[in-house]
Design an enzyme around this catalytic site. Structure first.
Site, PDB file in Angstrom:
ATOM      1  N   ASP A  63       0.792  -1.231   0.000  1.00  0.00           N
ATOM      2  CA  ASP A  63       0.000   0.000   0.000  1.00  0.00           C
ATOM      3  C   ASP A  63       0.828   1.287   0.000  1.00  0.00           C
ATOM      4  OD1 ASP A  63       1.112  -0.049   2.496  1.00  0.00           O
ATOM      5  OD2 ASP A  63      -0.714  -0.678   3.521  1.00  0.00           O
ATOM      6  N   GLU A  68      -0.987  -9.028  -1.554  1.00  0.00           N
ATOM      7  CA  GLU A  68      -1.551  -8.480  -0.305  1.00  0.00           C
ATOM      8  C   GLU A  68      -2.665  -7.477  -0.622  1.00  0.00           C
ATOM      9  OE1 GLU A  68       0.218  -5.654   2.747  1.00  0.00           O
ATOM     10  OE2 GLU A  68       0.934  -7.541   3.525  1.00  0.00           O
ATOM     11  N   GLU A 102      -1.985   5.185   3.274  1.00  0.00           N
ATOM     12  CA  GLU A 102      -2.009   3.808   2.743  1.00  0.00           C
ATOM     13  C   GLU A 102      -3.414   3.312   2.418  1.00  0.00           C
ATOM     14  OE1 GLU A 102      -0.303   4.810   5.393  1.00  0.00           O
ATOM     15  OE2 GLU A 102       1.817   4.386   4.963  1.00  0.00           O
ATOM     16  N   ARG A 148       2.806   7.566   9.400  1.00  0.00           N
ATOM     17  CA  ARG A 148       2.674   8.998   9.135  1.00  0.00           C
ATOM     18  C   ARG A 148       1.568   9.650   9.968  1.00  0.00           C
ATOM     19  NH1 ARG A 148       5.625   8.761   4.472  1.00  0.00           N
ATOM     20  NH2 ARG A 148       6.200  10.757   3.551  1.00  0.00           N
ATOM     21  N   HIS A 199      13.279   3.795  12.802  1.00  0.00           N
ATOM     22  CA  HIS A 199      13.088   4.002  11.363  1.00  0.00           C
ATOM     23  C   HIS A 199      13.869   5.242  10.920  1.00  0.00           C
ATOM     24  CE1 HIS A 199      10.827   4.772   7.646  1.00  0.00           C
ATOM     25  NE2 HIS A 199      10.269   3.574   7.759  1.00  0.00           N
TER      26      HIS A 199
HETATM   27  C1  UD1 Z   1       6.987   4.298   3.754  1.00  0.00           C
HETATM   28  C2  UD1 Z   1       5.554   4.021   3.291  1.00  0.00           C
HETATM   29  C3  UD1 Z   1       4.794   3.273   4.378  1.00  0.00           C
HETATM   30  C4  UD1 Z   1       5.528   2.013   4.797  1.00  0.00           C
HETATM   31  C5  UD1 Z   1       6.953   2.381   5.210  1.00  0.00           C
HETATM   32  C6  UD1 Z   1       7.738   1.132   5.519  1.00  0.00           C
HETATM   33  C7  UD1 Z   1       4.431   5.659   1.833  1.00  0.00           C
HETATM   34  C8  UD1 Z   1       3.673   6.911   1.765  1.00  0.00           C
HETATM   35  N1  UD1 Z   1       4.876   5.300   3.076  1.00  0.00           N
HETATM   36  O1  UD1 Z   1       6.940   5.200   4.847  1.00  0.00           O
HETATM   37  O2  UD1 Z   1       3.502   2.907   3.877  1.00  0.00           O
HETATM   38  O3  UD1 Z   1       4.833   1.412   5.869  1.00  0.00           O
HETATM   39  O4  UD1 Z   1       7.598   3.076   4.134  1.00  0.00           O
HETATM   40  O5  UD1 Z   1       8.882   1.423   6.252  1.00  0.00           O
HETATM   41  O6  UD1 Z   1       4.649   5.020   0.826  1.00  0.00           O
HETATM   42  N2  UD1 Z   1      14.605   7.382   4.690  1.00  0.00           N
HETATM   43  C9  UD1 Z   1      15.979   7.236   4.575  1.00  0.00           C
HETATM   44  N3  UD1 Z   1      16.478   6.020   4.159  1.00  0.00           N
HETATM   45  C10 UD1 Z   1      15.684   4.961   3.906  1.00  0.00           C
HETATM   46  C11 UD1 Z   1      14.294   5.115   4.062  1.00  0.00           C
HETATM   47  C12 UD1 Z   1      13.773   6.321   4.429  1.00  0.00           C
HETATM   48  O7  UD1 Z   1      16.730   8.166   4.815  1.00  0.00           O
HETATM   49  O8  UD1 Z   1      16.200   3.901   3.558  1.00  0.00           O
HETATM   50  C13 UD1 Z   1      14.059   8.701   5.094  1.00  0.00           C
HETATM   51  C14 UD1 Z   1      14.180   9.747   3.954  1.00  0.00           C
HETATM   52  O9  UD1 Z   1      14.416  10.994   4.518  1.00  0.00           O
HETATM   53  C15 UD1 Z   1      12.787   9.695   3.307  1.00  0.00           C
HETATM   54  C16 UD1 Z   1      11.939   9.496   4.563  1.00  0.00           C
HETATM   55  O10 UD1 Z   1      12.663   8.593   5.371  1.00  0.00           O
HETATM   56  O11 UD1 Z   1      12.471  10.856   2.586  1.00  0.00           O
HETATM   57  C17 UD1 Z   1      10.533   9.014   4.303  1.00  0.00           C
HETATM   58  O12 UD1 Z   1      10.523   7.854   3.471  1.00  0.00           O
HETATM   59  P1  UD1 Z   1       9.111   7.429   2.788  1.00  0.00           P
HETATM   60  O13 UD1 Z   1       9.324   6.179   2.040  1.00  0.00           O
HETATM   61  O14 UD1 Z   1       8.527   8.569   2.053  1.00  0.00           O
HETATM   62  O15 UD1 Z   1       8.140   7.213   4.021  1.00  0.00           O
HETATM   63  P2  UD1 Z   1       8.191   6.147   5.184  1.00  0.00           P
HETATM   64  O16 UD1 Z   1       7.792   6.842   6.441  1.00  0.00           O
HETATM   65  O17 UD1 Z   1       9.452   5.401   5.134  1.00  0.00           O
HETATM   66  N1  UDP Z   2      11.846  -5.014   9.971  1.00  0.00           N
HETATM   67  C1  UDP Z   2      13.209  -5.164   9.780  1.00  0.00           C
HETATM   68  N2  UDP Z   2      14.045  -4.394  10.559  1.00  0.00           N
HETATM   69  C2  UDP Z   2      13.586  -3.499  11.481  1.00  0.00           C
HETATM   70  C3  UDP Z   2      12.188  -3.347  11.625  1.00  0.00           C
HETATM   71  C4  UDP Z   2      11.350  -4.122  10.854  1.00  0.00           C
HETATM   72  O1  UDP Z   2      13.667  -5.969   8.979  1.00  0.00           O
HETATM   73  O2  UDP Z   2      14.392  -2.838  12.137  1.00  0.00           O
HETATM   74  C5  UDP Z   2      10.954  -5.815   9.110  1.00  0.00           C
HETATM   75  C6  UDP Z   2       9.802  -6.511   9.807  1.00  0.00           C
HETATM   76  O3  UDP Z   2      10.168  -7.814  10.212  1.00  0.00           O
HETATM   77  C7  UDP Z   2       8.713  -6.518   8.744  1.00  0.00           C
HETATM   78  C8  UDP Z   2       8.994  -5.256   7.956  1.00  0.00           C
HETATM   79  O4  UDP Z   2      10.339  -4.899   8.219  1.00  0.00           O
HETATM   80  O5  UDP Z   2       8.849  -7.617   7.852  1.00  0.00           O
HETATM   81  C9  UDP Z   2       8.061  -4.167   8.374  1.00  0.00           C
HETATM   82  O6  UDP Z   2       8.474  -2.968   7.827  1.00  0.00           O
HETATM   83  P1  UDP Z   2       7.907  -1.563   8.312  1.00  0.00           P
HETATM   84  O7  UDP Z   2       7.499  -1.636   9.741  1.00  0.00           O
HETATM   85  O8  UDP Z   2       8.918  -0.566   7.925  1.00  0.00           O
HETATM   86  O9  UDP Z   2       6.643  -1.362   7.362  1.00  0.00           O
HETATM   87  P2  UDP Z   2       5.112  -1.833   7.438  1.00  0.00           P
HETATM   88  O10 UDP Z   2       5.070  -3.297   7.579  1.00  0.00           O
HETATM   89  O11 UDP Z   2       4.480  -1.116   8.590  1.00  0.00           O
HETATM   90  O12 UDP Z   2       4.550  -1.339   6.139  1.00  0.00           O
END
Ligand code: UD1
Ligand code: UDP
Length: 385
Positions: free
Chosen positions: A98, A120, A134, A227, A258
């Site tokens: 999502d 999914e 999402e 978020r 995160h």
């Molecule tokens: C995103 C997804 C969320 C999912 C989550 C899993 C959307 C809108 N959100 O949220 O549905 O549950 O990923 O973790 O699609 N960043 C880094 N390095 C990384 C990853 C993220 O620096 O490897 C930082 C960056 O500043 C980036 C910010 O996190 O701009 C946000 O990343 P983004 O993918 O937009 O949103 P998430 O909160 O990670």
């Molecule tokens: N996960 C991981 N390392 C972490 C935290 C989570 O590998 O430090 C794994 C977790 O086992 C799951 C997935 O990442 O499979 C979940 O990701 P996240 O919570 O970022 O996203 P969501 O599932 O909420 O979309």
């Protein structure tokens, strides 16, 4: 006969984890040739997730920008995936979950008239604000897809209510269980990885010596990133974690934080100086599975953790107001508690202080699949491409 090309898209950590089992299964097919496309919505966390499965994407669009906003990210994914599909003309595209990558990639494939499969599919809260964005992403993706691969009968009923054609709905189970089982086979829960994991994640020595290395010491595994909780929700989560640590002096809290700055900044600022709260780097999937195996229970807003931890016998307290995963709540493996510190502390106290209730909840059956979802997806695609 030439194999049909199936582009498997992933942009974020959970998509890689849940799609790796699908990609590896399609690699075994005589009829299909999978191509792993990374949108690069995530960067470091994506590389870490691919690494856990010894995979590298066949093509990486590298779209992440620090602190990215939804509009800019959506536009970048739509344009870049569209251009990639126009050039490569695969026979099908698979998206998972999502995220923004999922919605924009499904749209890009639809505009190229390439059939899309949604892994999914059918998860719903019917609250557009939770999870945000999402829930909207999922609702918009469904009508774009030819195949809906559904984790449970509940998700199938959701799509049938939305007048999605039944012939396109396939209950397969959730591929997260396939991936978890694959990884669990690699990770021996009994093996003591404390030192190596502590080094990789930067876990403080105090926490390693007093919790990770002591099998009888209890600690809680925390993840949170949603978020809709940014701002006030995170202040509440931090308050709750501090209170929990104060209320239970023998208990530790391990929180791989995160990389989103909207999460990292408040968490580091509000929880950064407590000896029994270890704030650490995101864990590689292999280490995270080991940590899930070792923790007492999980406190999380993650979709994936709600599905995985119960398979390892760990109850999950879900720090959200809604869940699109009601099966876990109904089975009793997950409890929906929101972000109110009082509710979090009360629910945690039950698990920490009521031994019989903890035992009961840690032995419940996980409703999300049998580890054969990817096989079922492969069979369906082979028959219809
Ligand atoms: C995103 C997804 C969320 C999912 C989550 C899993 C959307 C809108 N959100 O949220 O549905 O549950 O990923 O973790 O699609 N960043 C880094 N390095 C990384 C990853 C993220 O620096 O490897 C930082 C960056 O500043 C980036 C910010 O996190 O701009 C946000 O990343 P983004 O993918 O937009 O949103 P998430 O909160 O990670
Ligand atoms: N996960 C991981 N390392 C972490 C935290 C989570 O590998 O430090 C794994 C977790 O086992 C799951 C997935 O990442 O499979 C979940 O990701 P996240 O919570 O970022 O996203 P969501 O599932 O909420 O979309």
């Amino acid at each position: 006969m030439e194999k049909k090309k199936v582009v498997v898209v992933a942009g974020t950590r959970p998509e890689v984890i849940k799609m790796s089992s699908v990609y590896m299964e399609l690699q075994r097919s005589d009829l299909l040739e999978p191509v792993f496309l990374s949108t690069g919505q995530h960067r470091e966390m994506l590389a870490q997730a691919f690494g856990a499965f010894n995979l590298v994407p066949d093509h990486d669009l590298e779209l992440m920008k620090p602190g990215q906003d939804l509009t800019g990210l959506t536009a970048r994914v739509l344009q870049a995936v569209g251009a990639y599909l126009e050039e490569t003309r695969p026979d099908a595209v698979l998206v998972q979950g999502d995220t923004t990558s999922v919605l924009a990639s499904a749209m890009a494939a639809f505009y190229q008239n390439i059939p899309v499969g949604h892994v999914e599919a059918g998860l719903r809260t019917y609250d557009m604000q939770s999870p945000w964005p999402e829930e909207m992403n999922r609702r918009l993706v469904s009508p774009l897809c030819r195949w809906h691969f559904l984790p449970t009968e509940v998700s199938k009923a959701n799509l049938l209510n939305e007048k999605i054609c039944e012939a396109s709905c396939h209950v397969t189970g959730n591929t997260v269980i396939d991936s978890l089982l694959w990884m669990s086979n690699k990770v021996n829960a009994e093996e003591d990885r404390s030192v190596a994991v502590a080094e990789r994640l930067n876990i403080p020595v105090f926490f390693r010596e007093n919790f990770l290395e002591q099998k009888d010491k209890r600690w809680i595994l925390v993840t949170a990133h949603r978020r809709e909780s940014h701002g006030g929700g995170f202040d509440d989560i931090c308050k709750a974690l501090r209170q929990l640590a104060e209320d239970h002096p023998g208990v530790g809290i391990l929180y791989p934080v995160h990389l989103n700055p909207a999460v990292r900044e408040p968490v580091m600022e509000q929880l950064g100086n407590h000896e029994r709260i270890a704030l650490v780097e995101p864990a590689g999937y292999e280490d995270f599975v080991w940590l899930m195996n070792r923790c007492y229970f999980a406190l999380s807003d993650s979709g994936g953790v709600q599905e995985e931890a119960p398979s390892l016998g760990k109850p999950v307290l879900v720090m959200r107001d809604t869940t699109e995963r009601p099966e876990g709540v109904e089975a009793g493996t997950c409890e929906l508690i929101g972000t109110d510190p009082k509710k979090i502390c009360t629910a945690a106290r039950v698990l920490l202080e009521e031994g019989a209730e903890y035992e009961r909840r840690s032995q419940l059956k996980n409703p999300y699949g049998d580890g054969k979802a990817a096989k079922r997806i492969r069979t369906i695609l082979e028959a219809s491409l």
